[in-house]
Write a protein that holds these residues in place. Structure first.
Motif: not given
Length: 134
Positions: A89-95, A114-126
């Motif tokens: 759903d527009g979110s990606i989890a990457q290990r 996914t941002q409104p402009d279609g780009s992907l941005k980092i929303t978090g890092c654990s």
């Protein structure tokens, strides 16, 4: 991140990755930030962060201090290798498998959206130290 949330995120990564182009794009965003941090290029590293992250850390200097102090394995490391990923759903989890500057192994779980402009941005890092009890 609480242990239960970490386990939920890891369980999402156990299913096969979908949308290969999204994964490649996400890895490129993460790699761009990783390389910017290696060069101490605050503006380039900050540019990969989602607006919510930028709102929490409202200047490049504050963001870089947070990374240096809170994420030393991400800031300085010997190796940084992509592991499993999941798109939903527009979110990606990457290990990401990281070996820090002292030779200690870590698992990072990046989330991107996914941002409104279609780009992907980092929303978090654990981060979780490998071998650490959960």
């Amino acid at each position: 991140m609480r242990v239960s949330a970490w386990l939920v995120c890891l369980s999402l990564l156990s299913t096969p990755a979908l949308a290969g182009n999204d994964i490649t794009t996400a890895q490129n965003v993460i790699r761009a930030q990783e390389q910017a941090l290696a060069r101490d290029d605050g503006p380039a590293a900050y540019a990969q962060a989602a607006p919510e992250i930028q709102a929490r850390f409202p200047s490049i200097e504050i963001f870089m201090a947070m990374v240096r102090e809170g994420y030393p394995p991400v800031y300085r490391h010997k190796s940084f290798e992509f592991g499993p990923s999941q798109v939903e759903d527009g979110s990606i989890a990457q290990r990401v498998h990281i070996v820090d500057a002292d030779g200690e192994a870590w698992e990072a779980l990046y989330t991107l959206q996914t941002q409104p402009d279609g780009s992907l941005k980092i929303t978090g890092c654990s981060l979780l130290k490998v071998g650490q009890a959960v």
